[in-house]
Motif scaffolding. Structure first.
Motif, mmCIF file in Angstrom:
data_model
loop_
_atom_site.group_PDB
_atom_site.id
_atom_site.type_symbol
_atom_site.label_atom_id
_atom_site.label_comp_id
_atom_site.label_asym_id
_atom_site.label_seq_id
_atom_site.Cartn_x
_atom_site.Cartn_y
_atom_site.Cartn_z
ATOM 1 N N UNK A 239 -8.453 2.997 -2.899
ATOM 2 C CA UNK A 239 -8.723 4.131 -3.794
ATOM 3 C C UNK A 239 -7.983 5.379 -3.328
ATOM 4 N N UNK A 240 -7.995 5.649 -2.010
ATOM 5 C CA UNK A 240 -7.276 6.812 -1.485
ATOM 6 C C UNK A 240 -5.785 6.702 -1.782
ATOM 7 N N UNK A 241 -5.221 5.504 -1.552
ATOM 8 C CA UNK A 241 -3.796 5.295 -1.827
ATOM 9 C C UNK A 241 -3.494 5.531 -3.300
ATOM 10 N N UNK A 242 -4.402 5.076 -4.187
ATOM 11 C CA UNK A 242 -4.191 5.273 -5.629
ATOM 12 C C UNK A 242 -4.206 6.756 -5.986
ATOM 13 N N UNK A 243 -5.109 7.522 -5.365
ATOM 14 C CA UNK A 243 -5.164 8.958 -5.630
ATOM 15 C C UNK A 243 -3.854 9.634 -5.215
ATOM 16 N N UNK A 244 -3.320 9.231 -4.060
ATOM 17 C CA UNK A 244 -2.037 9.806 -3.619
ATOM 18 C C UNK A 244 -0.926 9.373 -4.578
ATOM 19 N N UNK A 245 -0.942 8.093 -4.971
ATOM 20 C CA UNK A 245 0.073 7.580 -5.899
ATOM 21 C C UNK A 245 0.054 8.301 -7.226
ATOM 22 N N UNK A 246 -1.137 8.600 -7.749
ATOM 23 C CA UNK A 246 -1.247 9.344 -9.006
ATOM 24 C C UNK A 246 -0.638 10.739 -8.858
ATOM 25 N N UNK A 247 -0.927 11.387 -7.727
ATOM 26 C CA UNK A 247 -0.377 12.723 -7.496
ATOM 27 C C UNK A 247 1.137 12.695 -7.369
ATOM 28 N N UNK A 248 1.671 11.562 -6.923
ATOM 29 C CA UNK A 248 3.126 11.415 -6.806
ATOM 30 C C UNK A 248 3.767 10.938 -8.108
ATOM 31 N N UNK A 249 2.943 10.687 -9.131
ATOM 32 C CA UNK A 249 3.473 10.293 -10.437
ATOM 33 C C UNK A 249 3.672 8.809 -10.626
ATOM 34 N N UNK A 250 3.093 7.983 -9.751
ATOM 35 C CA UNK A 250 3.242 6.537 -9.912
ATOM 36 C C UNK A 250 2.409 6.052 -11.095
ATOM 37 N N UNK A 251 2.894 5.024 -11.763
ATOM 38 C CA UNK A 251 2.163 4.424 -12.885
ATOM 39 C C UNK A 251 2.680 3.012 -13.103
ATOM 40 N N UNK A 252 2.022 2.303 -13.993
ATOM 41 C CA UNK A 252 2.477 0.967 -14.365
ATOM 42 C C UNK A 252 2.519 0.016 -13.184
ATOM 43 N N UNK A 253 3.616 -0.761 -13.104
ATOM 44 C CA UNK A 253 3.750 -1.797 -12.082
ATOM 45 C C UNK A 253 3.737 -1.213 -10.673
ATOM 46 N N UNK A 254 4.305 -0.018 -10.493
ATOM 47 C CA UNK A 254 4.335 0.598 -9.165
ATOM 48 C C UNK A 254 2.929 0.916 -8.676
ATOM 49 N N UNK A 255 2.100 1.457 -9.579
ATOM 50 C CA UNK A 255 0.729 1.773 -9.201
ATOM 51 C C UNK A 255 -0.079 0.496 -8.965
ATOM 52 N N UNK A 256 0.126 -0.501 -9.793
ATOM 53 C CA UNK A 256 -0.584 -1.761 -9.620
ATOM 54 C C UNK A 256 -0.242 -2.404 -8.276
ATOM 55 N N UNK A 257 1.046 -2.357 -7.910
ATOM 56 C CA UNK A 257 1.474 -2.916 -6.625
ATOM 57 C C UNK A 257 0.842 -2.143 -5.466
ATOM 58 N N UNK A 258 0.750 -0.822 -5.586
ATOM 59 C CA UNK A 258 0.155 0.002 -4.539
ATOM 60 C C UNK A 258 -1.324 -0.347 -4.351
ATOM 61 N N UNK A 259 -2.071 -0.457 -5.450
ATOM 62 C CA UNK A 259 -3.508 -0.747 -5.358
ATOM 63 C C UNK A 259 -3.736 -2.135 -4.766
#
Length: 420
Positions: A239-259
């Motif tokens: 969840x913390x990684x996803x919050x950072x990823x959202x702030x960095x503008x990640x979405x779609x496949x990149x965000x899914x891979x991060x989570x």
């Protein structure tokens, strides 16, 4: 009406209107042209009949011009405002013209001697707004056989009266309206079908997503059980990684891979012997070497696992460090995947602020001091800059959370980013 239905309605309406416009325009043109062709066909048939009646089909004998003059004078004033008859060589034998025809004739395009072999016509809009039709008919001696030897040519021009133009326009308009309404009705019929199919697909997609989440959760729990952890760490760090990823503008496949990668970062520990994984004391060099193989083993587990394949970036590089001092590949800087650079900050933050069997949680201030000290060595400065602005809020939200609430946070995040 949900978002999809609104989008579907707008898109189907837009397509239906576009098709209605195209169909109406096409129907208008076809109906208009068909009406012209019907008028021309009637004019050609009547001109042929009159020409044959006045013996003006055979224009090669000594009486050809007289017959042509008689025929032209009879034809003009009825169907035509100008009637011209030519011999087989294209020489004009007769011409008859009405008063209206005399006014229009200077506006008509000129042409050379006729030499055509097939009947045809022209539809012309004159500069003064009037509409005229010109017909060109090759003549043969046999009225019923149009493919015989040519004996002459007939050309006629008709000024279309207003009532006939209005009739054609009305018929074309009706055809256009019918075509347009048919297109709109098709859109109305298609909409519920699309909504039904979409709802079915959405239901199946949710079932697949639920199975994916369950599989990921099962793997995470298996890792936590082997590592003597409650499993809350996996929920929190993802969840913390996803919050950072959202702030960095990640979405779609990149965000899914991060989570997915953050949640399953230690999946390779499944393959580490209990004697090493659960050893309470310090590991020997050989045991540490074996422990570090959990990275490569985890990479093998998630590689090729469909939607989990993206987790490979974090799983394979979650122990790399910004300055290149990490393992297993000693990657440095931007050679480390962005997802792994984000995860590194989230992992250490959660490890320091969480209570473990062997330690009490560090305070927020102590934790941030350690992270700041390691920025540029362990952590990427740009990721830390983003995390710095989020850290207090994240700490406050997780400070009193248990495994259940951490799981709920992550599930909401998963559904938002995997259900797009």
């Amino acid at each position: 009406m949900n978002l999809f239905r609104r989008r579907a309605a707008r898109r189907i309406a837009a397509i239906s209107l576009l098709l209605a416009n195209l169909a109406s325009s096409l129907a208008w043109l076809v109906a208009h042209e068909r009406a012209e062709e019907d008028i021309v066909a009637l004019a050609m048939e009547e001109s042929r009949r009159l020409l044959h009646h006045f013996n003006a089909f055979d224009l090669t004998g000594p009486d050809a011009q007289a017959h042509a003059i008689d025929a032209a004078s009879q034809i003009v004033g009825g169907l035509f405002d100008i009637a011209e008859i030519y011999d087989p060589n294209g020489e004009k034998l007769a011409e008859a013209i009405t008063v209206a025809g005399e006014l229009v004739e200077p506006m008509l395009p000129k042409h050379g001697r006729p030499s055509y072999t097939q009947p045809s016509y022209e539809s012309l809009s004159l500069p003064d707004g009037r509409w005229v039709l010109r017909v060109f008919v090759p003549l043969s001696a046999d009225l019923k056989q149009s493919g015989g030897p040519l004996t002459g040519y007939f050309e006629g021009m008709r000024i279309m009266p207003d009532w006939q133009y209005e009739k054609i326009t009305e018929s074309a308009l009706i055809a256009a309206l019918i075509a347009g309404l048919s297109s709109l009705l098709c859109g109305l019929v298609i909409y519920p079908v699309v909504v039904h199919l979409s709802a079915d697909n959405e239901r199946k997609a949710r079932e697949v997503l639920d199975s994916h989440i369950s599989m990921m959760d099962s793997l995470g729990r298996a890792i936590a059980k082997r590592d003597s952890d409650t499993g809350a760490h996996n929920y929190r760090v993802a969840w913390i990684a996803a919050k950072i990823g959202e702030a960095l503008g990640l979405s779609g496949a990149s965000m899914q891979a991060l989570i997915a990668g953050s949640f399953l970062h230690d999946v390779g520990k499944i393959g580490i012997p209990d004697a090493i994984l659960l050893k309470p004391g310090r590991l020997t060099d050989e045991e540490m070497r074996i422990m570090r193989t959990h990275v490569s083993q985890g990479e093998e587990i998630v590689s090729g696992m469909g939607w989990l394949h993206g987790a490979q970036e974090v799983v394979a590089a979650h122990h790399e460090k910004w300055d290149g001092s990490g393992y297993p590949r000693g990657l440095a800087g931007e050679a480390i995947p962005l997802a792994a650079r984000i995860f590194a900050v989230a992992d250490v933050f959660d490890a320091l602020t969480s209570k473990r069997p062997y330690k009490e949680p560090f305070s927020f201030e102590e934790t941030m001091a350690i992270l700041e000290h390691d920025t540029g060595h362990h952590f990427e400065p740009a990721v830390m800059k983003v995390f710095r602005s989020l850290s207090a809020e994240i700490h406050a939200q997780l400070k009193t959370s248990d495994e259940r609430s951490a799981r709920a946070l992550l599930e909401e995040c998963i559904r938002r980013h995997f259900d797009a």
